[in-house]
Design a protein around this motif. Structure first.
Motif, PDB file in Angstrom:
ATOM      1  N   VAL A  85     -12.023  -4.022  -6.512  1.00  0.00           N
ATOM      2  CA  VAL A  85     -10.813  -4.782  -6.790  1.00  0.00           C
ATOM      3  C   VAL A  85     -10.445  -5.574  -5.544  1.00  0.00           C
ATOM      4  O   VAL A  85     -10.906  -5.275  -4.438  1.00  0.00           O
ATOM      5  CB  VAL A  85      -9.632  -3.880  -7.228  1.00  0.00           C
ATOM      6  CG1 VAL A  85      -9.934  -3.198  -8.551  1.00  0.00           C
ATOM      7  CG2 VAL A  85      -9.278  -2.858  -6.171  1.00  0.00           C
ATOM      8  N   ASN A  86      -9.620  -6.554  -5.715  1.00  0.00           N
ATOM      9  CA  ASN A  86      -9.168  -7.388  -4.614  1.00  0.00           C
ATOM     10  C   ASN A  86      -8.301  -6.554  -3.664  1.00  0.00           C
ATOM     11  O   ASN A  86      -7.431  -5.808  -4.121  1.00  0.00           O
ATOM     12  CB  ASN A  86      -8.360  -8.549  -5.193  1.00  0.00           C
ATOM     13  CG  ASN A  86      -8.002  -9.592  -4.181  1.00  0.00           C
ATOM     14  OD1 ASN A  86      -7.502  -9.281  -3.111  1.00  0.00           O
ATOM     15  ND2 ASN A  86      -8.236 -10.843  -4.541  1.00  0.00           N
ATOM     16  N   PRO A  87      -8.503  -6.667  -2.348  1.00  0.00           N
ATOM     17  CA  PRO A  87      -7.664  -5.929  -1.395  1.00  0.00           C
ATOM     18  C   PRO A  87      -6.165  -6.205  -1.580  1.00  0.00           C
ATOM     19  O   PRO A  87      -5.343  -5.314  -1.356  1.00  0.00           O
ATOM     20  CB  PRO A  87      -8.140  -6.424  -0.024  1.00  0.00           C
ATOM     21  CG  PRO A  87      -9.528  -6.895  -0.255  1.00  0.00           C
ATOM     22  CD  PRO A  87      -9.560  -7.427  -1.662  1.00  0.00           C
ATOM     23  N   VAL A 136     -10.653   1.355  -0.602  1.00  0.00           N
ATOM     24  CA  VAL A 136     -10.338   1.409  -2.037  1.00  0.00           C
ATOM     25  C   VAL A 136     -10.806   0.135  -2.727  1.00  0.00           C
ATOM     26  O   VAL A 136     -11.396   0.188  -3.808  1.00  0.00           O
ATOM     27  CB  VAL A 136      -8.828   1.648  -2.259  1.00  0.00           C
ATOM     28  CG1 VAL A 136      -8.464   1.531  -3.736  1.00  0.00           C
ATOM     29  CG2 VAL A 136      -8.420   3.017  -1.722  1.00  0.00           C
ATOM     30  N   ALA A 137     -10.560  -1.005  -2.107  1.00  0.00           N
ATOM     31  CA  ALA A 137     -10.969  -2.291  -2.697  1.00  0.00           C
ATOM     32  C   ALA A 137     -12.481  -2.339  -2.898  1.00  0.00           C
ATOM     33  O   ALA A 137     -12.956  -2.757  -3.959  1.00  0.00           O
ATOM     34  CB  ALA A 137     -10.509  -3.446  -1.814  1.00  0.00           C
ATOM     35  N   ALA A 138     -13.221  -1.891  -1.898  1.00  0.00           N
ATOM     36  CA  ALA A 138     -14.686  -1.923  -1.996  1.00  0.00           C
ATOM     37  C   ALA A 138     -15.185  -0.900  -3.010  1.00  0.00           C
ATOM     38  O   ALA A 138     -16.038  -1.207  -3.846  1.00  0.00           O
ATOM     39  CB  ALA A 138     -15.312  -1.650  -0.627  1.00  0.00           C
ATOM     40  N   GLU A 139     -14.655   0.301  -2.953  1.00  0.00           N
ATOM     41  CA  GLU A 139     -15.149   1.368  -3.837  1.00  0.00           C
ATOM     42  C   GLU A 139     -14.852   1.097  -5.311  1.00  0.00           C
ATOM     43  O   GLU A 139     -15.652   1.403  -6.181  1.00  0.00           O
ATOM     44  CB  GLU A 139     -14.544   2.711  -3.417  1.00  0.00           C
ATOM     45  CG  GLU A 139     -15.143   3.873  -4.176  1.00  0.00           C
ATOM     46  CD  GLU A 139     -14.779   5.223  -3.584  1.00  0.00           C
ATOM     47  OE1 GLU A 139     -14.835   6.197  -4.343  1.00  0.00           O
ATOM     48  OE2 GLU A 139     -14.455   5.302  -2.393  1.00  0.00           O
ATOM     49  N   THR A 149      -4.687  -6.583  -4.389  1.00  0.00           N
ATOM     50  CA  THR A 149      -4.280  -5.741  -5.514  1.00  0.00           C
ATOM     51  C   THR A 149      -3.975  -4.326  -5.017  1.00  0.00           C
ATOM     52  O   THR A 149      -2.965  -3.733  -5.391  1.00  0.00           O
ATOM     53  CB  THR A 149      -5.393  -5.700  -6.584  1.00  0.00           C
ATOM     54  OG1 THR A 149      -5.630  -7.034  -7.037  1.00  0.00           O
ATOM     55  CG2 THR A 149      -5.025  -4.815  -7.749  1.00  0.00           C
ATOM     56  N   VAL A 150      -4.853  -3.807  -4.165  1.00  0.00           N
ATOM     57  CA  VAL A 150      -4.639  -2.468  -3.595  1.00  0.00           C
ATOM     58  C   VAL A 150      -3.360  -2.471  -2.759  1.00  0.00           C
ATOM     59  O   VAL A 150      -2.515  -1.568  -2.885  1.00  0.00           O
ATOM     60  CB  VAL A 150      -5.843  -2.036  -2.732  1.00  0.00           C
ATOM     61  CG1 VAL A 150      -5.591  -0.675  -2.093  1.00  0.00           C
ATOM     62  CG2 VAL A 150      -7.116  -2.009  -3.565  1.00  0.00           C
ATOM     63  N   LEU A 151      -3.200  -3.483  -1.940  1.00  0.00           N
ATOM     64  CA  LEU A 151      -2.022  -3.576  -1.089  1.00  0.00           C
ATOM     65  C   LEU A 151      -0.737  -3.628  -1.917  1.00  0.00           C
ATOM     66  O   LEU A 151       0.261  -2.989  -1.570  1.00  0.00           O
ATOM     67  CB  LEU A 151      -2.122  -4.810  -0.189  1.00  0.00           C
ATOM     68  CG  LEU A 151      -1.107  -4.904   0.939  1.00  0.00           C
ATOM     69  CD1 LEU A 151      -1.178  -3.685   1.849  1.00  0.00           C
ATOM     70  CD2 LEU A 151      -1.337  -6.170   1.738  1.00  0.00           C
ATOM     71  N   LYS A 152      -0.776  -4.347  -3.024  1.00  0.00           N
ATOM     72  CA  LYS A 152       0.407  -4.436  -3.892  1.00  0.00           C
ATOM     73  C   LYS A 152       0.741  -3.067  -4.495  1.00  0.00           C
ATOM     74  O   LYS A 152       1.907  -2.678  -4.565  1.00  0.00           O
ATOM     75  CB  LYS A 152       0.172  -5.465  -5.003  1.00  0.00           C
ATOM     76  CG  LYS A 152       1.406  -5.773  -5.813  1.00  0.00           C
ATOM     77  CD  LYS A 152       1.182  -6.952  -6.738  1.00  0.00           C
ATOM     78  CE  LYS A 152       2.435  -7.284  -7.505  1.00  0.00           C
ATOM     79  NZ  LYS A 152       2.260  -8.461  -8.352  1.00  0.00           N
ATOM     80  N   GLY A 153      -0.279  -2.318  -4.911  1.00  0.00           N
ATOM     81  CA  GLY A 153      -0.051  -0.959  -5.425  1.00  0.00           C
ATOM     82  C   GLY A 153       0.508  -0.048  -4.355  1.00  0.00           C
ATOM     83  O   GLY A 153       1.451   0.724  -4.598  1.00  0.00           O
ATOM     84  N   TYR A 162      -2.819  -3.000 -10.110  1.00  0.00           N
ATOM     85  CA  TYR A 162      -2.019  -2.461  -8.997  1.00  0.00           C
ATOM     86  C   TYR A 162      -1.095  -1.350  -9.470  1.00  0.00           C
ATOM     87  O   TYR A 162      -0.868  -0.369  -8.778  1.00  0.00           O
ATOM     88  CB  TYR A 162      -1.227  -3.568  -8.273  1.00  0.00           C
ATOM     89  CG  TYR A 162      -0.017  -4.080  -9.016  1.00  0.00           C
ATOM     90  CD1 TYR A 162       1.223  -3.467  -8.857  1.00  0.00           C
ATOM     91  CD2 TYR A 162      -0.099  -5.181  -9.862  1.00  0.00           C
ATOM     92  CE1 TYR A 162       2.337  -3.925  -9.536  1.00  0.00           C
ATOM     93  CE2 TYR A 162       0.999  -5.651 -10.539  1.00  0.00           C
ATOM     94  CZ  TYR A 162       2.225  -5.024 -10.375  1.00  0.00           C
ATOM     95  OH  TYR A 162       3.322  -5.478 -11.051  1.00  0.00           O
ATOM     96  N   ARG A 163      -0.584  -1.469 -10.702  1.00  0.00           N
ATOM     97  CA  ARG A 163       0.301  -0.438 -11.263  1.00  0.00           C
ATOM     98  C   ARG A 163      -0.505   0.826 -11.592  1.00  0.00           C
ATOM     99  O   ARG A 163      -0.051   1.945 -11.367  1.00  0.00           O
ATOM    100  CB  ARG A 163       0.988  -0.990 -12.511  1.00  0.00           C
ATOM    101  CG  ARG A 163       1.952  -0.057 -13.148  1.00  0.00           C
ATOM    102  CD  ARG A 163       3.132   0.187 -12.263  1.00  0.00           C
ATOM    103  NE  ARG A 163       3.955   1.241 -12.862  1.00  0.00           N
ATOM    104  CZ  ARG A 163       5.114   1.604 -12.404  1.00  0.00           C
ATOM    105  NH1 ARG A 163       5.622   1.031 -11.345  1.00  0.00           N
ATOM    106  NH2 ARG A 163       5.781   2.551 -12.983  1.00  0.00           N
TER     107      ARG A 163
END
Length: 137
Positions: free
Chosen positions: A47-49, A41-44, A51-55, A13-14
């Motif tokens: 990564v876990n959605p 982003v998660a699919a491409e 994780t993307v949301l946290k970033g 996420y960072r």
């Protein structure tokens, strides 16, 4: 758009947050531009959605991005300048002391460093030769 590789030195996420920051600083994402959706982003990048949301949430917390309910997340006005100030400060406090120590340790001089600095010039960096040119009319 973004590098697909992740490293183990920091949480994903960072790294995602840092990649968006770099894209803003490089002008690839401009004020008012939407961020790619969390799902995309998660699919491409596999990564876990969450994780993307946290970033993305870090960007919101830093007031670089705003979340518009039902529409997505967008780059805030003034985000690039805010980032430049904070990233410059971070560089001067964290990176420059290491670089300076290495320069001293290796006994490098200005004459050693200047040619390297001019070849590493960024495309939008001011060009010293243009300062002395007369405006063309």
């Amino acid at each position: 758009m973004m590098d697909r590789e992740w490293n183990d030195s920091q949480p994903i996420y960072r790294q995602l947050r840092d990649r968006v920051v770099a894209m803003i600083l490089d002008g690839l994402l401009k004020e008012g531009d939407p961020l790619p959706s969390v799902r995309h982003v998660a699919a491409e990048y596999r990564v876990n959605p969450l994780t993307v949301l946290k970033g993305y949430q870090q960007l919101v917390d830093e007031q670089l991005v705003e979340s518009r309910r039902g529409r997505g997340m967008f780059i805030n006005s003034g985000a690039r300048e805010l980032l430049r100030k904070s990233e410059r400060q971070k560089f001067l406090l964290e990176e420059w002391p290491k670089i300076s120590t290495t320069i001293l340790r290796l006994g490098l001089t200005r004459e050693d460093l200047l040619p390297a600095a001019t070849t590493a010039r960024l495309p939008d960096a001011p060009d010293a030769t243009k300062k002395n040119e007369e405006p063309k009319t």
